[in-house]
Design a protein around this motif. Structure first.
Motif, short mmCIF file in Angstrom:
data_model
loop_
_atom_site.label_atom_id
_atom_site.label_comp_id
_atom_site.label_asym_id
_atom_site.label_seq_id
_atom_site.Cartn_x
_atom_site.Cartn_y
_atom_site.Cartn_z
N THR A 188 20.26 -22.35 58.79
CA THR A 188 19.94 -23.06 60.03
C THR A 188 20.12 -24.57 59.87
O THR A 188 20.06 -25.10 58.76
N ASN A 189 20.27 -25.24 61.02
CA ASN A 189 20.38 -26.70 60.99
C ASN A 189 19.01 -27.34 60.77
O ASN A 189 18.94 -28.52 60.43
N LEU A 190 17.91 -26.58 60.92
CA LEU A 190 16.57 -27.19 60.89
C LEU A 190 16.02 -27.32 59.48
O LEU A 190 15.54 -28.38 59.09
N ALA A 248 32.16 -26.38 65.57
CA ALA A 248 31.45 -25.09 65.61
C ALA A 248 31.05 -24.72 67.03
O ALA A 248 31.01 -23.54 67.38
N SER A 249 30.73 -25.73 67.84
CA SER A 249 30.33 -25.43 69.22
C SER A 249 31.45 -24.68 69.93
O SER A 249 31.21 -23.67 70.60
N GLU A 250 32.67 -25.21 69.79
CA GLU A 250 33.81 -24.55 70.44
C GLU A 250 34.01 -23.16 69.86
O GLU A 250 34.16 -22.18 70.60
N PRO A 273 20.70 -25.44 69.34
CA PRO A 273 20.43 -25.59 70.77
C PRO A 273 21.62 -25.28 71.69
O PRO A 273 21.47 -24.59 72.70
N ARG A 274 22.81 -25.77 71.33
CA ARG A 274 23.95 -25.54 72.23
C ARG A 274 24.28 -24.06 72.32
O ARG A 274 24.69 -23.56 73.36
N MET A 275 24.10 -23.36 71.24
CA MET A 275 24.40 -21.93 71.24
C MET A 275 23.34 -21.17 72.03
O MET A 275 23.65 -20.21 72.74
N LEU A 276 22.09 -21.62 71.93
CA LEU A 276 21.02 -20.99 72.74
C LEU A 276 21.28 -21.27 74.22
O LEU A 276 21.08 -20.39 75.08
N ASN A 324 24.00 -36.59 56.66
CA ASN A 324 25.38 -36.10 56.57
C ASN A 324 25.54 -34.74 57.22
O ASN A 324 26.65 -34.30 57.49
N GLY A 325 24.41 -34.07 57.47
CA GLY A 325 24.47 -32.76 58.12
C GLY A 325 24.95 -32.86 59.56
O GLY A 325 25.41 -31.87 60.12
N HIS A 326 24.82 -34.03 60.15
CA HIS A 326 25.34 -34.18 61.52
C HIS A 326 26.85 -34.15 61.48
O HIS A 326 27.49 -33.22 61.93
C1 PLP Z 1 23.69 -24.60 63.09
C2 PLP Z 1 24.64 -25.40 63.93
N1 PLP Z 1 25.43 -24.78 64.80
C3 PLP Z 1 26.32 -25.42 65.56
C4 PLP Z 1 26.44 -26.78 65.49
C5 PLP Z 1 27.43 -27.48 66.36
O1 PLP Z 1 28.32 -28.22 65.59
P1 PLP Z 1 29.30 -29.26 66.30
O2 PLP Z 1 28.44 -30.28 66.97
O3 PLP Z 1 30.10 -29.82 65.18
O4 PLP Z 1 30.08 -28.48 67.28
C6 PLP Z 1 25.63 -27.51 64.62
C7 PLP Z 1 25.71 -28.97 64.54
O5 PLP Z 1 24.95 -29.65 63.90
C8 PLP Z 1 24.71 -26.79 63.82
O6 PLP Z 1 23.90 -27.43 62.95
#
Ligand code: PLP
Length: 439
Positions: A207-209, A128-130, A155-158, A68-70
Motif C-alpha cells: 500500500t501507499n500508506l 499507475a492511475s491510467e 484514493p483514485r482507484m477507490l 520519493n514515494g510520490h
Molecule cells: C498505491 C498507489 N496506487 C496508484 C497510485 C497512482 O500513481 P500515479 O499518480 O503515478 O498514477 C499511487 C501513487 O502514489 C499509489 O501509491
C-alpha cells in the motif's frame, strides 16, 4: 559492431548525447562489479558503494527528500536521455517522434524481461492511475456484480470503483485491516468477503500508506479457483523489491515507473494476462482489429515519444545496481530511522520491520501529535519533505492511525536519515511550535 562514427551516421542526432552520458552508467557498473562477491545486505552498509550511486543523481541537498514515494528524481543520465529525445523530437516532431516510437518495442521487451512477463502482455502507459483505470473500467460488469477491495487502497482507484458503483450499480465491498498485519490475516479477510456475485478482487501489492505487503499469489489463486478476476495495484512494487509478474499469477497489474524505477515523470505499465486482453475494453477506443493486441491500451493520441524512450536508460541504470542491492539498501535506510526511534513509548511504527516485509516505505506517528502538523514542522524547521497521513471518509481511504510516510531513495545519505531522526526526537522532546499549521 558499428564504429562510433558509423553509429552516429545511422542514428543522426539521436545518438550523440546518450553516448556522452555513458560514463556515469559505466561508473555505477564498475562500482557494482567491485562488490559482486558480497551479499546485498553487506553492500547495503558500504557507504563508498552508495556514494557512487548518490553522485549519479542531482538532488537539491538543501532539502531532504523523504517523499520519493510520490515520484522520484531521475538519475542524471536518465534526465539527459529525456532532454536529448525531447530536443530530437522538437526538430520536426512528426518525423522524429515516429523514429523514436519505432524503437519503443525494444523498451517493451526490456521491461517485460526485467519484470517477468511476455512482451505481448505489457502496455506502456503514463502512470499507475491510467493502467489501473484501464483494468477497472475495462471490465464488463452489470448491476449487482460485486468487487472486493480495501479501505486502504489508493484514493483514485477507490474513486474509480465508486464512480462505477454510481454508474453501473455494482456493489463495492471495502475490507478493513489493522497495520501492520500478516499475509494470512489479509487472505482470510478477502476470503470471507467473497460472495457468489464477486467478479473482481482489487488490492495493492504494497500500500501507499504503510507499505503493507499483500499475499498476491495466494489471493490470485483463490480468485482464479472461483472465476474471479484480480487487479493488483503495483504502483509501489516495480523496481522497489524483487519479484516477477508471472509469479504473482494475477490478471492485471498496474504500476508507475516514475517512483522506484526513477523514470522521467509520466511513465507506467499495465500487465494484462494474455487471455484477458481481448475481453478488456481500453479506456480510449481502439479499432476492432486491435482487440487482442496489448497495444490497444496505448491508443491515447498525440503524446511525447521522449518520455517513454527514456525508460530504456532508467532500466539500464536500475540493472547496473540490481534490484536485490537496491531493496537491501532501502531496507537498511528504513531500519536505520525505525530502530533509532522505536523504543520511545510515544512512537508508533505502522509498518512491519520483519525481514521480507518492508523496504523503502515506512510510516511512523507520534502519540498526541497531528501527522499533518508534524509534516509541516519537518519542512518548516528541518527542510525535510515527508507526507502526513490522516484517514478520511469513503470514497477516500479510511484508516484509524496517523503518521509520516517516509520514503528515502537510493541517493539518500545516512546524514539525511539521521537528521530525520533528530527532527523526530526534537518533536518528541519539545512538541511542535504553536504556530505550526496543518496545511
Ligand atoms: C498505491 C498507489 N496506487 C496508484 C497510485 C497512482 O500513481 P500515479 O499518480 O503515478 O498514477 C499511487 C501513487 O502514489 C499509489 O501509491
Amino acid at each position: 559492431m558499428l564504429s562510433r562514427r558509423a553509429f552516429l551516421r545511422t542514428t543522426g542526432a539521436l545518438g550523440t548525447s546518450v553516448i556522452a552520458a555513458r560514463p556515469s552508467l559505466a561508473s555505477v557498473s564498475a562500482a557494482s562489479a567491485a562488490v559482486a562477491d558480497r551479499t546485498a545486505e553487506e553492500v547495503a552498509q558500504d557507504e563508498s558503494y552508495w556514494r557512487a550511486i548518490q553522485e549519479a543523481y542531482a538532488p537539491d541537498r538543501t532539502l531532504i527528500n523523504l517523499n520519493n514515494g510520490h515520484h522520484s528524481p531521475a538519475p542524471r543520465i536518465v534526465h539527459e536521455a529525456l532532454k536529448h529525445y525531447l530536443d530530437s523530437e522538437n526538430q520536426l516532431p512528426v518525423y522524429y517522434a515516429s523514429l523514436i516510437n519505432r524503437n519503443i518495442e525494444r523498451v517493451r521487451r526490456a521491461l517485460a524481461a526485467e519484470f517477468g512477463c511476455d512482451p505481448e502482455e505489457l502496455a506502456i502507459t503514463r502512470n499507475a492511475s491510467e493502467s489501473l483505470q484501464i483494468a477497472q473500467d475495462g471490465q464488463d460488469l452489470k448491476e449487482g456484480d460485486e468487487i472486493v477491495t480495501t479501505d486502504q487502497d489508493y484514493p483514485r482507484m477507490l474513486t474509480t470503483w465508486d464512480q462505477r458503483a454510481r454508474r453501473d450499480k455494482i456493489k463495492v465491498t471495502r475490507i478493513q485491516f489493522p497495520v501492520p498485519t500478516t499475509q494470512q490475516d489479509l487472505y482470510e479477510r478477502f476470503e470471507k468477503a467473497i460472495t457468489p456475485r464477486t467478479k473482481v478482487l482489487h488490492f495493492c501489492h504494497v500500500t501507499n500508506l504503510t507499505g503493507q505487503l499483500f499475499p498476491v499469489q495466494r489471493l490470485s489463486r483463490l480468485a482464479r479457483e472461483r472465476g474471479i478476476v484480480t487487479i493488483v495495484d503495483g504502483a509501489h512494487a516495480a523496481a522497489h523489491f524483487p519479484f516477477k509478474l508471472r509469479d504473482l499469477e494475477c490478471d492485471y497489474n498496474g504500476t508507475s515507473l516514475h517512483k522506484w524505477l526513477c523514470c522521467p515523470v509520466g511513465n507506467g505499465f499495465l500487465y494484462v494476462r494474455k487471455e484477458n486482453i481481448a475481453k478488456t475494453w481500453p479506456l480510449q477506443a481502439a479499432a476492432a482489429r486491435q482487440t487482442s493486441d496489448i497495444r490497444k491500451f496505448e491508443e491515447i493520441g498525440t503524446s511525447p515519444a521522449a518520455t517513454h524512450a527514456a525508460i530504456a536508460e532508467a532500466l539500464a541504470f536500475h540493472q547496473a545496481i540490481g534490484v536485490e542491492r537496491k531493496a537491501a539498501r532501502l531496507r537498511y535506510l528504513t531500519l536505520r530511522w525505525a530502530n533509532a526511534l522505536k523504543s520511545n513509548p510515544r512512537i508508533r511504527i505502522h509498518s512491519s520491520l520483519e525481514p521480507g516485509q518492508t523496504w523503502g516505505l515506512g510510516t511512523v506517528g507520534i502519540d498526541g501529535i497531528d501527522a499533518r502538523a508534524l509534516a509541516q514542522f519537518m519542512m518548516d524547521k528541518y527542510r525535510i519533505v515527508t507526507v502526513g497521513l490522516v484517514g478520511g471518509q469513503p470514497p477516500a481511504q479510511v484508516y484509524d492511525y496517523q503518521g509520516l510516510r517516509v520514503t528515502p531513495n537510493i541517493y539518500t545519505t545516512l546524514e539525511e536519515i539521521d537528521t530525520f531522526v533528530a527532527a523526530m526526537e526534537d518533536a518528541l522532546r519539545n512538541g511542535l511550535p504553536k504556530t505550526t499549521t496543518t496545511a
